[in-house]
Scaffold this motif. Structure first.
Motif, PDB file in Angstrom:
ATOM      1  N   ARG A 197     -19.542  -4.314 -22.073  1.00 49.30           N
ATOM      2  CA  ARG A 197     -20.199  -5.278 -21.169  1.00 49.30           C
ATOM      3  C   ARG A 197     -21.707  -5.238 -21.371  1.00 49.30           C
ATOM      4  NH1 ARG A 197     -17.899  -2.482 -16.032  1.00 49.30           N
ATOM      5  NH2 ARG A 197     -18.466  -0.817 -17.456  1.00 49.30           N
ATOM      6  N   LEU A 198     -22.241  -6.312 -21.912  1.00 51.67           N
ATOM      7  CA  LEU A 198     -23.669  -6.341 -22.245  1.00 51.67           C
ATOM      8  C   LEU A 198     -24.434  -7.247 -21.282  1.00 51.67           C
ATOM      9  CD1 LEU A 198     -25.324  -6.574 -25.701  1.00 51.67           C
ATOM     10  CD2 LEU A 198     -26.100  -8.087 -23.899  1.00 51.67           C
ATOM     11  N   LEU A 199     -25.439  -6.699 -20.640  1.00 55.56           N
ATOM     12  CA  LEU A 199     -26.340  -7.508 -19.806  1.00 55.56           C
ATOM     13  C   LEU A 199     -27.592  -7.781 -20.628  1.00 55.56           C
ATOM     14  CD1 LEU A 199     -27.014  -8.687 -16.937  1.00 55.56           C
ATOM     15  CD2 LEU A 199     -28.220  -6.539 -16.504  1.00 55.56           C
ATOM     16  N   GLU A 200     -27.842  -9.063 -20.895  1.00 59.18           N
ATOM     17  CA  GLU A 200     -29.042  -9.428 -21.655  1.00 59.18           C
ATOM     18  C   GLU A 200     -30.133  -9.808 -20.657  1.00 59.18           C
ATOM     19  OE1 GLU A 200     -28.468 -12.258 -24.818  1.00 59.18           O
ATOM     20  OE2 GLU A 200     -30.626 -12.474 -25.130  1.00 59.18           O
ATOM     21  N   ILE A 201     -31.121  -8.924 -20.521  1.00 63.35           N
ATOM     22  CA  ILE A 201     -32.200  -9.147 -19.546  1.00 63.35           C
ATOM     23  C   ILE A 201     -33.153 -10.223 -20.083  1.00 63.35           C
ATOM     24  CG2 ILE A 201     -34.218  -8.052 -18.443  1.00 63.35           C
ATOM     25  CD1 ILE A 201     -31.657  -6.915 -17.345  1.00 63.35           C
ATOM     26  N   GLY A 202     -33.544 -11.141 -19.212  1.00 61.71           N
ATOM     27  CA  GLY A 202     -34.481 -12.191 -19.628  1.00 61.71           C
ATOM     28  C   GLY A 202     -33.951 -12.985 -20.809  1.00 61.71           C
ATOM     29  N   GLY A 203     -32.656 -13.184 -20.824  1.00 58.85           N
ATOM     30  CA  GLY A 203     -32.042 -13.887 -21.959  1.00 58.85           C
ATOM     31  C   GLY A 203     -32.492 -15.334 -22.047  1.00 58.85           C
ATOM     32  N   GLY A 204     -32.886 -15.882 -20.912  1.00 58.95           N
ATOM     33  CA  GLY A 204     -33.426 -17.237 -20.892  1.00 58.95           C
ATOM     34  C   GLY A 204     -32.452 -18.267 -21.420  1.00 58.95           C
ATOM     35  N   ARG A 205     -33.041 -19.335 -21.930  1.00 57.40           N
ATOM     36  CA  ARG A 205     -32.248 -20.505 -22.323  1.00 57.40           C
ATOM     37  C   ARG A 205     -31.416 -20.274 -23.592  1.00 57.40           C
ATOM     38  NH1 ARG A 205     -37.160 -24.355 -22.823  1.00 57.40           N
ATOM     39  NH2 ARG A 205     -37.834 -23.053 -21.086  1.00 57.40           N
ATOM     40  N   ASP A 206     -31.810 -19.242 -24.352  1.00 61.24           N
ATOM     41  CA  ASP A 206     -31.202 -19.084 -25.673  1.00 61.24           C
ATOM     42  C   ASP A 206     -30.786 -17.634 -25.895  1.00 61.24           C
ATOM     43  OD1 ASP A 206     -30.429 -19.674 -28.205  1.00 61.24           O
ATOM     44  OD2 ASP A 206     -32.440 -19.575 -29.067  1.00 61.24           O
ATOM     45  N   PRO A 207     -29.728 -17.178 -25.221  1.00 59.26           N
ATOM     46  CA  PRO A 207     -29.375 -15.753 -25.315  1.00 59.26           C
ATOM     47  C   PRO A 207     -29.062 -15.320 -26.747  1.00 59.26           C
ATOM     48  CG  PRO A 207     -27.789 -16.975 -23.938  1.00 59.26           C
ATOM     49  CD  PRO A 207     -28.816 -17.957 -24.381  1.00 59.26           C
ATOM     50  N   ALA A 208     -29.541 -14.121 -27.089  1.00 56.91           N
ATOM     51  CA  ALA A 208     -29.392 -13.636 -28.465  1.00 56.91           C
ATOM     52  C   ALA A 208     -27.947 -13.297 -28.804  1.00 56.91           C
ATOM     53  CB  ALA A 208     -30.278 -12.408 -28.664  1.00 56.91           C
ATOM     54  N   PHE A 209     -27.142 -12.998 -27.767  1.00 56.83           N
ATOM     55  CA  PHE A 209     -25.802 -12.483 -28.047  1.00 56.83           C
ATOM     56  C   PHE A 209     -24.700 -13.504 -27.773  1.00 56.83           C
ATOM     57  CE2 PHE A 209     -28.639  -8.976 -27.325  1.00 56.83           C
ATOM     58  CZ  PHE A 209     -28.416  -8.237 -28.486  1.00 56.83           C
ATOM     59  N   ALA A 210     -25.089 -14.785 -27.660  1.00 54.43           N
ATOM     60  CA  ALA A 210     -24.088 -15.824 -27.368  1.00 54.43           C
ATOM     61  C   ALA A 210     -23.029 -15.875 -28.474  1.00 54.43           C
ATOM     62  CB  ALA A 210     -24.767 -17.172 -27.194  1.00 54.43           C
ATOM     63  N   ALA A 211     -23.472 -15.773 -29.743  1.00 56.39           N
ATOM     64  CA  ALA A 211     -22.514 -15.872 -30.854  1.00 56.39           C
ATOM     65  C   ALA A 211     -21.562 -14.677 -30.830  1.00 56.39           C
ATOM     66  CB  ALA A 211     -23.253 -15.945 -32.189  1.00 56.39           C
ATOM     67  N   ALA A 212     -22.116 -13.472 -30.603  1.00 61.58           N
ATOM     68  CA  ALA A 212     -21.267 -12.270 -30.572  1.00 61.58           C
ATOM     69  C   ALA A 212     -20.249 -12.362 -29.439  1.00 61.58           C
ATOM     70  CB  ALA A 212     -22.139 -11.029 -30.406  1.00 61.58           C
ATOM     71  N   ALA A 213     -20.662 -12.964 -28.306  1.00 59.87           N
ATOM     72  CA  ALA A 213     -19.741 -13.110 -27.175  1.00 59.87           C
ATOM     73  C   ALA A 213     -18.639 -14.111 -27.522  1.00 59.87           C
ATOM     74  CB  ALA A 213     -20.501 -13.555 -25.935  1.00 59.87           C
ATOM     75  N   ARG A 214     -19.036 -15.206 -28.193  1.00 62.15           N
ATOM     76  CA  ARG A 214     -18.030 -16.207 -28.598  1.00 62.15           C
ATOM     77  C   ARG A 214     -17.005 -15.598 -29.549  1.00 62.15           C
ATOM     78  NH1 ARG A 214     -22.232 -19.833 -28.657  1.00 62.15           N
ATOM     79  NH2 ARG A 214     -22.603 -19.497 -30.864  1.00 62.15           N
ATOM     80  N   GLU A 215     -17.508 -14.683 -30.409  1.00 60.42           N
ATOM     81  CA  GLU A 215     -16.589 -14.027 -31.372  1.00 60.42           C
ATOM     82  C   GLU A 215     -15.827 -12.876 -30.722  1.00 60.42           C
ATOM     83  OE1 GLU A 215     -19.412 -12.884 -34.334  1.00 60.42           O
ATOM     84  OE2 GLU A 215     -19.899 -14.972 -34.792  1.00 60.42           O
ATOM     85  N   ASN A 216     -16.026 -12.732 -29.405  1.00 61.57           N
ATOM     86  CA  ASN A 216     -15.309 -11.707 -28.643  1.00 61.57           C
ATOM     87  C   ASN A 216     -15.660 -10.283 -29.056  1.00 61.57           C
ATOM     88  OD1 ASN A 216     -13.777 -11.763 -26.407  1.00 61.57           O
ATOM     89  ND2 ASN A 216     -11.829 -11.470 -27.500  1.00 61.57           N
TER      90      ASN A 216
END
Ligand SMILES: C[S@@+](CC[C@H](N)C(=O)[O-])C[C@H]1O[C@@H](n2cnc3c(N)ncnc32)[C@H](O)[C@@H]1O
Length: 272
Positions: free
Chosen positions: A64-83
């Motif tokens: 479970r990753l909390l991305e602080i200040g991820g804003g409009r363009d989170p860095a880990f969106a792709a990794a989350a999509r890939e599960n």
């Protein structure tokens, strides 16, 4: 966008020792073997931020990753999509979170604020990562104390931020916000208010690459391990070839003698 829905076990939070396994030092050392840029240069830090966090997740079995200040363009969106992890994006600004891609969980709060009325956040995360956020935080010790609370035992925090006393950030720090913003927007047009990466006013509190200084603040919090990775070099002079080469040579010299006073960026990596 959906709001956070995490039920954290609140008892035993601070009592469990970190599970046995590799040390932060070992995992971070193996990371140095990848990447195109030399490990001392900030290009390495930019190129390897996501890889570093994902490697830590893999090595320590974190999910479970909390991305602080991820804003409009989170860095880990792709990794989350890939599960590869479960992503929750934090920001202090609800307008930033409103622009987070559909389907990603969000948690709106000030990482340096009073989170005592948000018990569901305590121990709810395995990794708390941030990129270019700490330079905007006024009470950095409070932010690190909160990160300790947000992490479950054995969890890992990583903050990647620009540091003083690199001259571009020192200038940015000294100049009035409006002038500094206009300069950054001129050098990097994508940083205009309507661009992908707008400028937020920085304060640079506790933004150093100096390990001794940072440890004085971090040691009392109770993390089981703390690593600081310093970086030098930047791209603010890319359009001025002679100055660029001179500045590059100076940065390489500072890196060679490990002169932390002039780092440009740092990773601070902690384990609860
Ligand atoms: C420069 S942007 C970085 C965005 C993103 N992390 C990236 O690397 O592109 C800084 C972000 O941190 C957020 N921020 C600033 N202070 C914060 C705080 N105290 N708590 C949570 N988020 C904060 C801002 O709203 C903004 O979205």
């Amino acid at each position: 966008m959906s709001s956070i829905d995490i039920v954290a076990p609140l008892d035993h939070l601070d009592k469990e020792p970190p599970p046995p396994g590799p040390s932060l030092r070992r995992v971070l050392e193996t990371l140095g073997e990848g990447g195109n840029a030399p490990l001392w240069h900030s290009d390495w830090a930019w190129e390897n931020y996501e890889r570093a966090v994902l490697a830590l997740a893999r090595e320590f079995g974190l999910w479970r990753l909390l991305e602080i200040g991820g804003g409009r363009d989170p860095a880990f969106a792709a990794a989350a999509r890939e599960n590869r992890l479960r992503l929750i994006v934090n920001d202090i600004d609800p307008l930033e979170l409103a622009r987070v891609p559909e389907g990603i969980e969000t948690a709106c709060f000030d990482v340096a604020g009073d989170i005592s009325r948000r018990p569901e956040l305590y121990g709810a995360f395995d990794i708390v990562a941030s990129r270019m956020v700490f330079e905007h935080i006024r009470n950095v010790p409070a932010a690190w104390r909160n990160i300790y609370r947000l992490l479950r035992p054995g969890g890992v925090g990583l903050a990647f931020f620009p540091t003083l006393y690199a001259w571009p950030f020192l200038l940015n720090h000294i100049l009035p916000d409006d002038i500094a913003r206009r300069i950054v927007e001129r050098v990097f047009p994508a940083r205009a208010p309507d661009g992908d990466n707008p400028v937020f006013p920085p304060v640079y509190h506790w933004c150093y690459g100096d390990e001794g200084k940072l440890r004085r603040m971090l040691d009392p919090i109770g993390f089981s391990e703390i690593r600081i990775l310093p970086f030098w070099g930047h791209h603010y002079l890319d359009r001025m070839p002679v100055l660029r080469e001179l500045d590059f040579a100076l940065n390489r010299f500072c890196a060679a003698i490990d002169w932390r006073f002039f780092t440009t960026y740092a990773y601070v990596v902690v384990r609860k």
